[in-house]
Enzyme design. Structure first.
Site, PDB file in Angstrom:
ATOM      1  N   HIS A  46      25.684  38.931  45.107  1.00 13.41           N
ATOM      2  CA  HIS A  46      25.581  38.901  46.579  1.00 13.41           C
ATOM      3  C   HIS A  46      25.189  37.458  46.880  1.00 13.41           C
ATOM      4  O   HIS A  46      24.117  37.014  46.432  1.00 13.41           O
ATOM      5  CB  HIS A  46      24.509  39.901  47.034  1.00 13.41           C
ATOM      6  CG  HIS A  46      24.280  39.973  48.522  1.00 13.41           C
ATOM      7  ND1 HIS A  46      24.274  41.183  49.209  1.00 13.41           N
ATOM      8  CD2 HIS A  46      24.018  39.018  49.442  1.00 13.41           C
ATOM      9  CE1 HIS A  46      24.020  40.947  50.499  1.00 13.41           C
ATOM     10  NE2 HIS A  46      23.861  39.636  50.658  1.00 13.41           N
TER      11      HIS A  46
ATOM     12  N   ASN B 107      24.482  29.136  43.154  1.00 16.95           N
ATOM     13  CA  ASN B 107      25.159  29.340  41.875  1.00 16.95           C
ATOM     14  C   ASN B 107      26.342  30.272  42.116  1.00 16.95           C
ATOM     15  O   ASN B 107      26.183  31.334  42.723  1.00 16.95           O
ATOM     16  CB  ASN B 107      24.201  29.971  40.854  1.00 16.95           C
ATOM     17  CG  ASN B 107      23.000  29.061  40.577  1.00 16.95           C
ATOM     18  OD1 ASN B 107      23.127  27.842  40.594  1.00 16.95           O
ATOM     19  ND2 ASN B 107      21.839  29.659  40.337  1.00 16.95           N
TER      20      ASN B 107
ATOM     21  N   HIS C  55      27.377  41.857  52.829  1.00 17.44           N
ATOM     22  CA  HIS C  55      27.656  41.645  51.411  1.00 17.44           C
ATOM     23  C   HIS C  55      28.853  40.709  51.249  1.00 17.44           C
ATOM     24  O   HIS C  55      29.989  41.086  51.503  1.00 17.44           O
ATOM     25  CB  HIS C  55      27.921  42.973  50.692  1.00 17.44           C
ATOM     26  CG  HIS C  55      28.097  42.795  49.212  1.00 17.44           C
ATOM     27  ND1 HIS C  55      27.042  42.801  48.334  1.00 17.44           N
ATOM     28  CD2 HIS C  55      29.206  42.546  48.467  1.00 17.44           C
ATOM     29  CE1 HIS C  55      27.477  42.582  47.108  1.00 17.44           C
ATOM     30  NE2 HIS C  55      28.794  42.421  47.164  1.00 17.44           N
TER      31      HIS C  55
ATOM     32  N   CYS D 224      21.475  43.785  48.633  1.00 15.19           N
ATOM     33  CA  CYS D 224      21.659  44.734  49.756  1.00 15.19           C
ATOM     34  C   CYS D 224      20.475  45.690  49.811  1.00 15.19           C
ATOM     35  O   CYS D 224      19.978  46.018  50.901  1.00 15.19           O
ATOM     36  CB  CYS D 224      22.960  45.511  49.613  1.00 15.19           C
ATOM     37  SG  CYS D 224      24.446  44.578  50.087  1.00 15.19           S
TER      38      CYS D 224
ATOM     39  N   ASP E 125      11.424  34.288  45.372  1.00 13.52           N
ATOM     40  CA  ASP E 125      12.071  34.611  44.100  1.00 13.52           C
ATOM     41  C   ASP E 125      11.032  35.201  43.144  1.00 13.52           C
ATOM     42  O   ASP E 125       9.892  34.716  43.050  1.00 13.52           O
ATOM     43  CB  ASP E 125      12.706  33.357  43.488  1.00 13.52           C
ATOM     44  CG  ASP E 125      13.729  33.706  42.424  1.00 13.52           C
ATOM     45  OD1 ASP E 125      14.936  33.489  42.658  1.00 13.52           O
ATOM     46  OD2 ASP E 125      13.324  34.208  41.356  1.00 13.52           O
TER      47      ASP E 125
ATOM     48  N   HIS F  94      23.814  33.982  47.611  1.00  9.88           N
ATOM     49  CA  HIS F  94      22.442  33.614  47.969  1.00  9.88           C
ATOM     50  C   HIS F  94      22.240  32.133  47.720  1.00  9.88           C
ATOM     51  O   HIS F  94      22.920  31.521  46.893  1.00  9.88           O
ATOM     52  CB  HIS F  94      21.425  34.438  47.163  1.00  9.88           C
ATOM     53  CG  HIS F  94      21.666  34.420  45.691  1.00  9.88           C
ATOM     54  ND1 HIS F  94      22.623  35.215  45.089  1.00  9.88           N
ATOM     55  CD2 HIS F  94      21.114  33.691  44.697  1.00  9.88           C
ATOM     56  CE1 HIS F  94      22.628  34.980  43.795  1.00  9.88           C
ATOM     57  NE2 HIS F  94      21.725  34.049  43.519  1.00  9.88           N
TER      58      HIS F  94
ATOM     59  N   CYS G 108      24.005  47.128  44.966  1.00  9.06           N
ATOM     60  CA  CYS G 108      23.797  45.675  45.031  1.00  9.06           C
ATOM     61  C   CYS G 108      22.302  45.430  45.237  1.00  9.06           C
ATOM     62  O   CYS G 108      21.712  45.916  46.216  1.00  9.06           O
ATOM     63  CB  CYS G 108      24.603  45.047  46.159  1.00  9.06           C
ATOM     64  SG  CYS G 108      24.120  43.333  46.473  1.00  9.06           S
TER      65      CYS G 108
END
Ligand code: AMP
Ligand code: ZN
Length: 113
Positions: free
Chosen positions: A97, A86, A46, A7, A30, A99, A4
């Site tokens: 994961h 989203n 997670h 993670c 980002d 966010h 991930c």
């Protein structure tokens, strides 16, 4: 969780530019910013998506919004900001994961398109 991306970012296995961190939450810039300020805020456990929020893990989501308020003060986002999640394919989720995007320092349009 193995393989991930977020993670791995939380563990420091993939580099990121940290914006904020506490026991429950990690926030970083980002890599493809959609606004002059664009941070991604993730829980340190997670959870795949908003679809998997339940009574056991929802405290992490509350902690994310506590972090939003702290980051807004830290970054002087007094003109406001937008928080975006989203979820799933139609929601435009590309990393599995959960966010929250924190977007600021430009006039964001509504509806978002
Ligand atoms: P989403 O499309 O909602 O799943 O958002 C995933 C976000 O993660 C996108 O805005 C990507 O630009 C961002 N992203 C992907 N890889 C990285 C990375 N290594 N460091 C920072 N942000 C990333
Ligand atoms: Zn993960």
């Amino acid at each position: 969780m193995q393989n991930c991306l977020f993670c791995k970012i939380i563990k420091g296995e993939i580099p990121s530019t940290k914006v904020y961190e506490d026991e429950f939450v990690y926030a970083f810039l980002d890599i493809e910013p959609q606004a002059p300020f664009h941070a991604v805020i993730v829980p340190k456990i997670h959870i795949k998506s908003a679809d998997e929020i339940n009574t056991e893990n929802s405290m992490y989501i509350a902690k994310i919004f506590e972090a939003v308020a702290k980051i807004a003060k830290q970054e002087n986002l007094e003109n406001g900001y937008r928080v975006v999640n989203n979820c799933g394919a139609d929601g435009g989720q590309t990393v599995g994961h959960i966010h929250f995007h924190l977007l600021a320092r430009r006039n964001l349009q509504w509806p978002p398109g």
